[in-house]
Design an enzyme around this catalytic site. Structure first.
Site, PDB file in Angstrom:
ATOM      1  N   LYS A  23       0.841  -1.215   0.000  1.00 51.99           N
ATOM      2  CA  LYS A  23       0.000   0.000   0.000  1.00 51.99           C
ATOM      3  C   LYS A  23       0.867   1.253   0.000  1.00 51.99           C
ATOM      4  O   LYS A  23       0.670   2.165  -0.797  1.00 51.99           O
ATOM      5  CB  LYS A  23      -0.910  -0.006   1.236  1.00 51.99           C
ATOM      6  N   ASN A  24       1.836   1.294   0.924  1.00 57.42           N
ATOM      7  CA  ASN A  24       2.602   2.528   1.101  1.00 57.42           C
ATOM      8  C   ASN A  24       3.587   2.782  -0.033  1.00 57.42           C
ATOM      9  O   ASN A  24       4.219   3.829  -0.082  1.00 57.42           O
ATOM     10  CB  ASN A  24       3.311   2.527   2.459  1.00 57.42           C
ATOM     11  N   ARG A  95      -4.091  11.072   4.165  1.00 63.36           N
ATOM     12  CA  ARG A  95      -3.024  12.066   4.162  1.00 63.36           C
ATOM     13  C   ARG A  95      -1.917  11.736   3.166  1.00 63.36           C
ATOM     14  O   ARG A  95      -1.220  12.635   2.695  1.00 63.36           O
ATOM     15  CB  ARG A  95      -2.462  12.267   5.565  1.00 63.36           C
ATOM     16  N   CYS A 119      -3.861  13.393  12.568  1.00 62.85           N
ATOM     17  CA  CYS A 119      -4.658  12.181  12.431  1.00 62.85           C
ATOM     18  C   CYS A 119      -4.655  11.447  13.754  1.00 62.85           C
ATOM     19  O   CYS A 119      -3.974  11.856  14.694  1.00 62.85           O
ATOM     20  CB  CYS A 119      -4.193  11.338  11.245  1.00 62.85           C
ATOM     21  N   ARG A 124       1.531  14.486  12.917  1.00 66.13           N
ATOM     22  CA  ARG A 124       1.954  14.224  11.537  1.00 66.13           C
ATOM     23  C   ARG A 124       2.083  15.502  10.706  1.00 66.13           C
ATOM     24  O   ARG A 124       1.364  15.728   9.737  1.00 66.13           O
ATOM     25  CB  ARG A 124       1.020  13.203  10.881  1.00 66.13           C
ATOM     26  N   ASP A 127       5.952  19.974   7.738  1.00 65.89           N
ATOM     27  CA  ASP A 127       6.887  21.101   7.626  1.00 65.89           C
ATOM     28  C   ASP A 127       8.154  20.750   6.838  1.00 65.89           C
ATOM     29  O   ASP A 127       8.687  21.592   6.108  1.00 65.89           O
ATOM     30  CB  ASP A 127       7.234  21.657   9.022  1.00 65.89           C
ATOM     31  N   ASP A 310       4.696   0.458  12.205  1.00 63.91           N
ATOM     32  CA  ASP A 310       3.447  -0.122  11.704  1.00 63.91           C
ATOM     33  C   ASP A 310       3.219  -1.547  12.211  1.00 63.91           C
ATOM     34  O   ASP A 310       2.132  -2.095  12.032  1.00 63.91           O
ATOM     35  CB  ASP A 310       3.420  -0.100  10.166  1.00 63.91           C
ATOM     36  N   ARG A 402      -8.624   0.018   4.838  1.00 65.07           N
ATOM     37  CA  ARG A 402      -7.698   0.944   4.163  1.00 65.07           C
ATOM     38  C   ARG A 402      -6.427   0.223   3.718  1.00 65.07           C
ATOM     39  O   ARG A 402      -5.804   0.631   2.734  1.00 65.07           O
ATOM     40  CB  ARG A 402      -7.296   2.067   5.117  1.00 65.07           C
TER      41      ARG A 402
HETATM   42  N1  EPU Z   1       7.160  14.535  10.602  1.00 59.10           N
HETATM   43  C1  EPU Z   1       7.288  15.872  10.921  1.00 59.10           C
HETATM   44  N2  EPU Z   1       7.325  16.774   9.898  1.00 59.10           N
HETATM   45  C2  EPU Z   1       7.232  16.379   8.577  1.00 59.10           C
HETATM   46  C3  EPU Z   1       7.108  15.025   8.275  1.00 59.10           C
HETATM   47  C4  EPU Z   1       7.066  14.113   9.317  1.00 59.10           C
HETATM   48  O1  EPU Z   1       7.376  16.263  12.089  1.00 59.10           O
HETATM   49  O2  EPU Z   1       7.267  17.252   7.705  1.00 59.10           O
HETATM   50  C5  EPU Z   1       7.083  13.550  11.705  1.00 59.10           C
HETATM   51  C6  EPU Z   1       5.675  12.934  11.782  1.00 59.10           C
HETATM   52  O3  EPU Z   1       4.822  13.722  12.549  1.00 59.10           O
HETATM   53  C7  EPU Z   1       5.944  11.577  12.390  1.00 59.10           C
HETATM   54  C8  EPU Z   1       7.362  11.223  11.919  1.00 59.10           C
HETATM   55  O4  EPU Z   1       7.914  12.449  11.408  1.00 59.10           O
HETATM   56  O5  EPU Z   1       5.946  11.687  13.786  1.00 59.10           O
HETATM   57  C9  EPU Z   1       7.441  10.170  10.842  1.00 59.10           C
HETATM   58  O6  EPU Z   1       6.615  10.525   9.764  1.00 59.10           O
HETATM   59  P1  EPU Z   1       6.885  10.119   8.255  1.00 59.10           P
HETATM   60  O7  EPU Z   1       6.830  11.348   7.438  1.00 59.10           O
HETATM   61  O8  EPU Z   1       8.098   9.254   8.168  1.00 59.10           O
HETATM   62  O9  EPU Z   1       5.616   9.208   7.968  1.00 59.10           O
HETATM   63  P2  EPU Z   1       4.585   9.318   6.775  1.00 59.10           P
HETATM   64  O10 EPU Z   1       5.279   9.459   5.493  1.00 59.10           O
HETATM   65  O11 EPU Z   1       3.508  10.270   7.127  1.00 59.10           O
HETATM   66  C10 EPU Z   1       4.615   6.733   6.278  1.00 59.10           C
HETATM   67  C11 EPU Z   1       3.597   5.631   6.212  1.00 59.10           C
HETATM   68  C12 EPU Z   1       3.113   5.299   7.610  1.00 59.10           C
HETATM   69  C13 EPU Z   1       4.300   4.883   8.459  1.00 59.10           C
HETATM   70  C14 EPU Z   1       5.369   5.981   8.431  1.00 59.10           C
HETATM   71  C15 EPU Z   1       6.623   5.604   9.184  1.00 59.10           C
HETATM   72  C16 EPU Z   1       2.559   5.995   4.094  1.00 59.10           C
HETATM   73  C17 EPU Z   1       1.333   6.320   3.334  1.00 59.10           C
HETATM   74  N3  EPU Z   1       2.477   6.045   5.387  1.00 59.10           N
HETATM   75  O12 EPU Z   1       3.943   7.850   6.843  1.00 59.10           O
HETATM   76  O13 EPU Z   1       2.218   4.205   7.472  1.00 59.10           O
HETATM   77  O14 EPU Z   1       3.888   4.666   9.781  1.00 59.10           O
HETATM   78  O15 EPU Z   1       5.719   6.302   7.083  1.00 59.10           O
HETATM   79  O16 EPU Z   1       7.152   4.426   8.703  1.00 59.10           O
HETATM   80  O17 EPU Z   1       3.572   5.671   3.498  1.00 59.10           O
HETATM   81  C18 EPU Z   1       0.355   2.868   7.958  1.00 59.10           C
HETATM   82  O18 EPU Z   1       0.546   2.276   6.886  1.00 59.10           O
HETATM   83  O19 EPU Z   1      -0.448   2.455   8.827  1.00 59.10           O
HETATM   84  C19 EPU Z   1       1.091   4.101   8.241  1.00 59.10           C
HETATM   85  C20 EPU Z   1       0.714   4.981   9.165  1.00 59.10           C
END
Ligand code: EPU
Length: 438
Positions: A23-24, A95, A119, A124, A127, A310, A402
């Site tokens: 999915k991701n 998101r 969320c 999340r 920035d 995850d 999802r």
């Molecule tokens: N963060 C910030 N600022 C940013 C971006 C991230 O502070 O600009 C923080 C977030 O708040 C969070 C941490 O960094 O606390 C990690 O976030 P990241 O950006 O790595 O996660 P993401 O891209 O939003 C993806 C997966 C998540 C998975 C995370 C970590 C997708 C669609 N989602 O999220 O998957 O937990 O990486 O591996 O790729 C799931 O599948 O259930 C899921 C939540």
């Protein structure tokens, strides 16, 4: 219609299960397909509500899309993008669709994308995505809940991420593909999905190097260098990890096919330490089994290659009945222990203090009526219900749908007693302690 899972616990899972596409990964490949003019075809696309939402997002931008359910393939014709706005109504549903920001800025030099907001599992923020795009020369305004990014030209830059964010790394990779010169992302995320995106982009004609390490360098190419492709998504490591957990939790023995074991080494190591048996029987097949009571472990969730957040809830489910005491520290999200109150209702002994959880193994869990609060917490409750004594009902299945394709069908093929029923249907007993429950 309110669908619920009805689960009768205690049956060891046996047989074979095949893992679907990640999915991701696929959600990001769909955004990446917007970069090339023409028709791109993606294989191994799971039939999930998140994929459906992403299809709506990119269709709204003008891409022509079609999903072939039986072939699990998706075609995206991005010859003409007619709109640069991704609306809140769609982005707020998922998101991950914020990823179209990088693709649109890259291809159209302008994008208006709704800010996804927080969320259930944490704040999340985005920035890093925004600061990175600014470093590449985009002018960003945040107005009325939308990010408006505009760039006369994008120029490569050095970008250092405070933490290796998966989404920020991906958005900036997409933005860098058509920027002039080289973009260097330092402290980049190293997840397998990042490597999949880089492979996809390179097959399309981009020049992305270093994916899978902490430094990714994207040498900008021209629009005419990019062409549509056919590409197969990698297997979903989190789905694979979920099934590994379910087999172990029920003291079963089963083969998991279409899994890349190298993507799960940290998780596998912890399961082995708990006392599970995991054997590589073919390059992409694992045999997973467990006969005895498990031992407790401690772990901290970390960006890849560390313990995946995850799969934190799945491991917690195993710890609820393991020997001794296990300690989990969740380091990525502020609020990812939402399964805890539900597991407690099944008899688990869990003490939680902010991002730490101390789990003291109990003899058994007992079935209960449970509510999924988010995708992975929901899946862990299904695992808990399969291992518990007695019957459980799981509500709020939209969270689970999802990210798990045909979840109950796959579990049933392994012998698990699970059914999805509309609870408004007649003749459905609400007495979960009834013997003729399933
Ligand atoms: N963060 C910030 N600022 C940013 C971006 C991230 O502070 O600009 C923080 C977030 O708040 C969070 C941490 O960094 O606390 C990690 O976030 P990241 O950006 O790595 O996660 P993401 O891209 O939003 C993806 C997966 C998540 C998975 C995370 C970590 C997708 C669609 N989602 O999220 O998957 O937990 O990486 O591996 O790729 C799931 O599948 O259930 C899921 C939540």
């Amino acid at each position: 219609m309110t669908e619920k899972f009805f689960i009768k616990g205690g049956t060891p899972l046996r047989g074979e299960v095949t893992i679907g596409g990640a999915k991701n990964s696929v959600l990001k490949l769909m955004a990446a397909a917007l970069l090339a003019k023409g028709e791109t075809k993606i294989y191994n696309v799971p039939d999930l509500t998140d994929v459906e939402i992403m299809l709506n997002v990119i269709a709204q931008l003008g891409a022509k899309t079609s999903y072939n359910k039986s072939e699990k393939s998706l075609t995206i014709d991005a010859s003409d993008l007619t709109n640069i706005t991704a609306k809140y109504e769609l982005v707020s549903k998922m998101r991950a669709s914020f990823i179209v920001l990088g693709a649109l800025v890259s291809r159209c030099k302008e994008a208006i994308v709704a800010l996804p907001g927080g969320c259930a599992i944490g704040e999340r923020r985005v920035d890093f995505h925004i600061r990175g795009l600014e470093a590449l020369g985009a002018k960003i305004k945040i107005e009325n809940g939308y990010v408006h990014a505009k760039a006369a030209r994008l120029a490569g830059a050095d970008i250092y991420l405070d933490i290796p964010s998966v989404g920020a790394t991906e958005n900036l990779m997409l933005a860098g593909v058509l920027a002039e010169g080289s973009t260097r992302i330092q402290n980049a995320a190293q997840e397998p999905e990042i490597v999949d995106l880089a492979n996809f982009l390179n097959a399309m004609g981009a020049d992305v190097n270093g994916a899978g390490t902490s430094e990714i360098v994207i040498n900008g190419v021209k629009q005419e260098d990019l062409h549509p492709i056919e590409y197969t998504t990698i297997p979903d490591r989190i789905e694979a990890g979920t099934f590994m957990t379910a087999i172990i939790a029920t003291r079963g023995k089963a083969i998991i096919k279409e899994v890349y074991p190298a993507h799960l080494t940290f998780f596998t190591d912890k399961l082995l330490k708990m006392g599970a048996n995991i054997k590589l029987i073919e390059p992409n097949s694992l045999e997973v089994s467990c006969k005895n009571k498990l031992n407790s472990i401690n772990f901290i969730t970390q960006p890849y290659p560390g313990f995946p957040t995850d799969l934190q809830s799945m491991a917690m489910t195993l710890l609820t009945t393991a020997n001794g005491v296990g300690i989990i520290t969740e380091s990525l999200y502020e609020n990812r222990f939402m399964q805890v109150p539900e597991l407690r209702r099944m008899g688990a002994d869990i003490h939680q203090d902010r991002n730490h959880a101390i789990i003291k193994g109990v003899k058994k869990l007992s079935g209960a009526t449970l509510a999924a609060s988010d995708l992975r917490a929901g899946a862990s409750l299904v695992v808990a219900a399969l291992m518990a004594e007695g019957n459980s009902v799981i509500e709020k299945l939209h969270h689970i749908d999802r990210g798990y394709e045909n979840f109950e069908t796959k579990i049933r093929l392994l012998g698990g007693k699970i059914e999805r029923k509309d609870d408004t249907a007649p003749n459905l007993t609400e007495d979960i302690h009834n013997e003729s429950y399933l």
